[in-house]
Design a protein around this motif. Structure first.
Motif, PDB file in Angstrom:
ATOM      1  N   LYS A  33       0.843  -1.194   0.000  1.00 48.93           N
ATOM      2  CA  LYS A  33       0.000   0.000   0.000  1.00 48.93           C
ATOM      3  C   LYS A  33       0.878   1.244   0.000  1.00 48.93           C
ATOM      4  O   LYS A  33       1.977   1.263   0.543  1.00 48.93           O
ATOM      5  CB  LYS A  33      -0.890   0.009   1.236  1.00 48.93           C
ATOM      6  N   ARG A  34       0.368   2.308  -0.615  1.00 44.86           N
ATOM      7  CA  ARG A  34       1.117   3.556  -0.623  1.00 44.86           C
ATOM      8  C   ARG A  34       1.162   4.147   0.787  1.00 44.86           C
ATOM      9  O   ARG A  34       0.205   4.044   1.543  1.00 44.86           O
ATOM     10  CB  ARG A  34       0.469   4.553  -1.580  1.00 44.86           C
ATOM     11  N   THR A  35       2.286   4.770   1.114  1.00 44.61           N
ATOM     12  CA  THR A  35       2.419   5.406   2.422  1.00 44.61           C
ATOM     13  C   THR A  35       1.634   6.710   2.440  1.00 44.61           C
ATOM     14  O   THR A  35       1.248   7.257   1.393  1.00 44.61           O
ATOM     15  CB  THR A  35       3.898   5.700   2.725  1.00 44.61           C
ATOM     16  N   ALA A  36       1.431   7.227   3.669  1.00 46.62           N
ATOM     17  CA  ALA A  36       0.729   8.502   3.813  1.00 46.62           C
ATOM     18  C   ALA A  36       1.487   9.615   3.098  1.00 46.62           C
ATOM     19  O   ALA A  36       0.887  10.524   2.506  1.00 46.62           O
ATOM     20  CB  ALA A  36       0.564   8.834   5.295  1.00 46.62           C
ATOM     21  N   ALA A  41       1.840  13.419  -1.309  1.00 40.63           N
ATOM     22  CA  ALA A  41       2.598  13.985  -2.430  1.00 40.63           C
ATOM     23  C   ALA A  41       1.779  13.947  -3.718  1.00 40.63           C
ATOM     24  O   ALA A  41       1.818  14.888  -4.523  1.00 40.63           O
ATOM     25  CB  ALA A  41       3.908  13.226  -2.603  1.00 40.63           C
ATOM     26  N   ALA A  42       1.022  12.861  -3.903  1.00 42.04           N
ATOM     27  CA  ALA A  42       0.167  12.758  -5.089  1.00 42.04           C
ATOM     28  C   ALA A  42      -0.926  13.830  -5.068  1.00 42.04           C
ATOM     29  O   ALA A  42      -1.250  14.433  -6.098  1.00 42.04           O
ATOM     30  CB  ALA A  42      -0.456  11.369  -5.163  1.00 42.04           C
ATOM     31  N   GLY A  43      -1.472  14.098  -3.878  1.00 40.71           N
ATOM     32  CA  GLY A  43      -2.478  15.150  -3.740  1.00 40.71           C
ATOM     33  C   GLY A  43      -1.902  16.529  -4.025  1.00 40.71           C
ATOM     34  O   GLY A  43      -2.544  17.359  -4.686  1.00 40.71           O
ATOM     35  N   GLU A  44      -0.681  16.787  -3.532  1.00 42.00           N
ATOM     36  CA  GLU A  44      -0.020  18.071  -3.795  1.00 42.00           C
ATOM     37  C   GLU A  44       0.198  18.268  -5.295  1.00 42.00           C
ATOM     38  O   GLU A  44      -0.019  19.363  -5.834  1.00 42.00           O
ATOM     39  CB  GLU A  44       1.328  18.119  -3.070  1.00 42.00           C
TER      40      GLU A  44
END
Length: 227
Positions: A33-36, A41-44
């Motif tokens: 799973k992707r880390t927080a 970072a993807a959201g940014e």
């Protein structure tokens, strides 16, 4: 011939049993799973891309969008001398500070000052600090440093496609899809005033910024130490 048929039947049943116990694709190693941090970072990155396309639509090339987060020294001599601006946009109709959140679930008002209630998909509520509250000192600082005729505004920008914002929330809390309309309204309300000098504003803001890697690392370390 009879023996060959028995061997074939036995092989078929053994194959079915092995297939039944083979781990599914989702359980195989290498699909962690992707880390927080990765999700954040993807959201940014999604917010930065949406801001750029929206500003190009509204302003053409007449804007400044800082590339990535910006650390400013807004309270020298205190325990928290620096603050991080997730996204800084300077346009002819105003200066905008965006605090990005990649929360999923339903976001509702809270009875606690400066908080929001995030309700997870399983129905569990959780109090979290509002991005408007996080932006407050940064907005105040830039308003104090820049000419009063150039408006400085802040907003909370939610980047997850799985977020639902309750209609009772402040209109300064918005999803990525809300962003173009929100900025359009800001441009409309500014109409007729003296345009913001983008070059002078950029230079003034960067006067108080630490754009070095060391400065960013030191800011992150202070935040982690006092959490």
């Amino acid at each position: 011939m009879f023996l060959e048929i028995l061997v074939a039947i036995g092989g078929y049943h053994l194959f079915k049993r092995l297939m039944r116990w083979r781990p599914s694709r989702s359980r195989r190693p290498g699909r962690a799973k992707r880390t927080a941090h990765e999700i954040g970072a993807a959201g940014e990155a999604a917010a930065q891309a949406k801001l750029r396309t929206t500003l190009q639509w509204l302003c053409g090339d007449d804007f400044y969008l800082h590339e990535g987060p910006l650390v400013i020294e807004h309270a020298p001599g205190t325990a928290f001398p620096t603050a991080e601006i997730d996204h800084l946009a300077i346009t002819p109709f105003g200066i905008f500070i965006f605090e990005t959140k990649n929360w999923s679930g339903r976001i509702a008002p809270s009875s606690s000052h400066g908080k929001l209630t995030r309700i997870a998909p399983n129905g569990k509520p959780e109090e979290r600090r509002s991005p408007i509250e996080q932006n407050r000192s940064k907005v105040r600082f830039l308003r104090e440093q820049l000419p009063a005729i150039w408006p400085v505004s802040g907003a909370g920008l939610f980047t997850s496609p799985d977020v639902v914002l309750q209609p009772e929330l402040s209109t300064d809390l918005l999803s990525l899809d809300d962003l173009p309309h929100w900025l359009r309204l800001r441009r409309e309300s500014f109409n007729g005033q003296m345009s913001v000098d983008i070059g002078r504003t950029r230079a003034a803001v960067l006067t108080y910024a630490d754009t070095s890697t060391d400065g960013f690392v030191a800011h992150k370390a202070r935040v982690a130490r006092y959490r």
